[in-house]
Each structure stands twice: as C-alpha cells, then as structure tokens.
Design a protein around this motif. Structure first.
Motif, mmCIF file in Angstrom:
data_model
loop_
_atom_site.group_PDB
_atom_site.id
_atom_site.type_symbol
_atom_site.label_atom_id
_atom_site.label_comp_id
_atom_site.label_asym_id
_atom_site.label_seq_id
_atom_site.Cartn_x
_atom_site.Cartn_y
_atom_site.Cartn_z
ATOM 1 N N THR A 113 84.445 44.090 4.006
ATOM 2 C CA THR A 113 84.701 44.287 5.429
ATOM 3 C C THR A 113 86.166 43.962 5.709
ATOM 4 N N VAL A 114 86.904 44.957 6.208
ATOM 5 C CA VAL A 114 88.326 44.759 6.468
ATOM 6 C C VAL A 114 88.633 44.657 7.961
ATOM 7 N N LEU A 115 87.689 45.054 8.806
ATOM 8 C CA LEU A 115 87.888 44.992 10.243
ATOM 9 C C LEU A 115 86.538 44.881 10.928
ATOM 10 N N SER A 116 86.413 43.992 11.909
ATOM 11 C CA SER A 116 85.187 43.842 12.689
ATOM 12 C C SER A 116 85.510 43.940 14.167
ATOM 13 N N TYR A 117 84.590 44.522 14.909
ATOM 14 C CA TYR A 117 84.745 44.671 16.357
ATOM 15 C C TYR A 117 83.382 44.439 16.995
ATOM 16 N N SER A 118 83.351 43.689 18.088
ATOM 17 C CA SER A 118 82.099 43.513 18.814
ATOM 18 C C SER A 118 82.401 43.551 20.305
ATOM 19 N N ASP A 119 81.384 43.981 21.081
ATOM 20 C CA ASP A 119 81.569 44.124 22.516
ATOM 21 C C ASP A 119 80.210 44.065 23.203
ATOM 22 N N THR A 120 80.216 43.700 24.471
ATOM 23 C CA THR A 120 79.016 43.742 25.302
ATOM 24 C C THR A 120 79.002 45.082 26.015
ATOM 25 N N LEU A 121 77.919 45.846 25.827
ATOM 26 C CA LEU A 121 77.799 47.152 26.451
ATOM 27 C C LEU A 121 76.934 47.109 27.713
ATOM 28 N N CYS A 122 75.945 46.218 27.737
ATOM 29 C CA CYS A 122 75.058 46.056 28.889
ATOM 30 C C CYS A 122 74.831 44.561 29.092
ATOM 31 N N GLY A 123 74.808 44.149 30.324
ATOM 32 C CA GLY A 123 74.548 42.748 30.631
ATOM 33 C C GLY A 123 75.000 42.434 32.037
ATOM 34 N N LEU A 124 74.966 41.171 32.392
ATOM 35 C CA LEU A 124 75.408 40.762 33.719
ATOM 36 C C LEU A 124 76.873 41.137 33.911
ATOM 37 N N GLY A 125 77.130 42.026 34.844
ATOM 38 C CA GLY A 125 78.501 42.458 35.104
ATOM 39 C C GLY A 125 79.038 43.476 34.116
ATOM 40 N N HIS A 126 78.263 43.821 33.105
ATOM 41 C CA HIS A 126 78.682 44.806 32.100
ATOM 42 C C HIS A 126 77.668 45.935 32.059
ATOM 43 N N THR A 127 77.991 47.060 32.623
ATOM 44 C CA THR A 127 77.122 48.237 32.536
ATOM 45 C C THR A 127 77.979 49.435 32.144
ATOM 46 N N LYS A 128 78.451 49.418 30.909
ATOM 47 C CA LYS A 128 79.337 50.461 30.416
ATOM 48 C C LYS A 128 78.599 51.748 30.059
ATOM 49 N N LEU A 129 77.272 51.667 29.905
ATOM 50 C CA LEU A 129 76.507 52.831 29.461
ATOM 51 C C LEU A 129 75.429 53.192 30.472
ATOM 52 N N ILE A 130 75.087 54.472 30.522
ATOM 53 C CA ILE A 130 74.096 54.944 31.492
ATOM 54 C C ILE A 130 72.678 54.495 31.155
ATOM 55 N N PHE A 131 72.431 54.084 29.917
ATOM 56 C CA PHE A 131 71.066 53.697 29.549
ATOM 57 C C PHE A 131 70.823 52.194 29.619
ATOM 58 N N CYS A 132 71.738 51.432 30.197
ATOM 59 C CA CYS A 132 71.502 50.003 30.411
ATOM 60 C C CYS A 132 70.278 49.848 31.316
ATOM 61 N N GLY A 133 69.369 48.960 30.942
ATOM 62 C CA GLY A 133 68.159 48.745 31.722
ATOM 63 C C GLY A 133 66.960 49.564 31.279
ATOM 64 N N LYS A 134 67.121 50.407 30.269
ATOM 65 C CA LYS A 134 65.992 51.203 29.772
ATOM 66 C C LYS A 134 64.937 50.300 29.152
ATOM 67 N N LYS A 135 63.697 50.740 29.222
ATOM 68 C CA LYS A 135 62.556 49.956 28.744
ATOM 69 C C LYS A 135 62.042 50.481 27.407
ATOM 70 N N LYS A 136 61.334 49.604 26.710
ATOM 71 C CA LYS A 136 60.693 49.946 25.443
ATOM 72 C C LYS A 136 59.830 51.199 25.647
ATOM 73 N N GLY A 137 59.936 52.145 24.714
ATOM 74 C CA GLY A 137 59.158 53.376 24.771
ATOM 75 C C GLY A 137 59.854 54.521 25.473
#
Length: 160
Positions: A88-112
């Motif tokens: 591993t030569v480079l690592s990146y991590s980010d929050t995509l969905c969460g409190l104050g973070h809704t970068k994606l349209i599928f945040c909040g989707k349910k199982k199934g």
C-alpha cells in the motif's frame, strides 16, 4: 440415462457451491487502458460500468453502479488504498454519509433497497499513472459492517 443426468446435476451444484470468489469483471479495455474489478465481499457482488474507458483519463467521466443493500446506510465511510507490487503506497478515507455529511444521494437507504447511481464522477487527478496497480475500495456503515468492497485492477500503458 436418468442416473447420469442426476449425477451431472449434483456435480455442477457442488462446483457452484465450492466457488468462494466472485468473478473478475471487465469495466473497460481500450487502447492503452484496462480496468477490471472483483468484489472482495464474500457475500455480495455488484454491477459497475463506465461509458468509455478513454473518458477516465479526463477530469470527469460517467459511471453506473448498482447493488441491493444488505445493510442500512445511516453513516457511510469510504477507504481507498493504492497498492503497487503488493504494498500500500497511498491511503485515503472520507465520510460520505453521516451527521452533516450527505455527499451522496443514497444516504439513508435501508437494508434491502436497491442502490443505483448513474452520473458523473470526478477523480480529482489530472492523469492516471502509468503501470499496473490495484485500487482497493471499501465502504462501511456506522456499525463498521462492509456495505461494498472491491479491488480494481488498472493497467495503463499510455505514456503522457
């Protein structure tokens, strides 16, 4: 004849159940660029495609991704690792969905529920490095449960 048909069916079913890995999917293969992926989640595969392989070398390109969620997404985290020669030569991590973070349209989707995205993606890099390497991507939820996981193999022979 009936006994031989049953025997063949049993052997086929045993072979299918013995398989523990998902197949490698080809995203694109054009000119000097190849991209393949394999799900690293032993319980689920997913669909992923790019309109044109050559578009990846531009700043923004269109993708399609789809899967059925095995876990709800209240919070969603991504971890990406660039792996060259098994290291591993480079690592990146980010929050995509969460409190104050809704970068994606599928945040909040349910199982199934079906997760489907079709649209532009911007990598934020000017060019794809030349060579053969792996990008490991893992999405986890608030329970640290894997939502999706894949290893992308990139082969770029284009000398910029």
């Amino acid at each position: 004849m009936k006994t031989s048909n049953v025997l063949v069916l049993i052997l086929v079913l045993l072979h299918i159940n013995a398989s523990t890995e998902w197949p490698t999917h080809t995203v694109c293969k054009e000119d000097n660029l190849e991209i393949h992926y394999k799900s690293c989640d032993p319980q689920q595969d997913f669909a992923f495609s790019i309109d044109h392989c050559s578009d990846v070398t531009t700043h923004t390109f269109n993708i399609r991704a789809a899967m059925v969620l095995r876990h709800s997404i209240k919070e969603l985290y991504v971890k990406l690792d660039l792996i060259i020669n098994g290291k591993t030569v480079l690592s990146y991590s980010d929050t995509l969905c969460g409190l104050g973070h809704t970068k994606l349209i599928f945040c909040g989707k349910k199982k199934g529920e079906h997760l489907y995205y079709e649209g532009p993606v911007t990598l934020g890099i000017k060019e794809i490095p030349q060579g053969d390497y792996t990008i490991s991507a893992k999405l986890t939820n608030e329970d640290h449960t894997t939502v999706a996981c894949a290893d992308f193999t990139v082969k770029n022979y284009l000398d910029y």
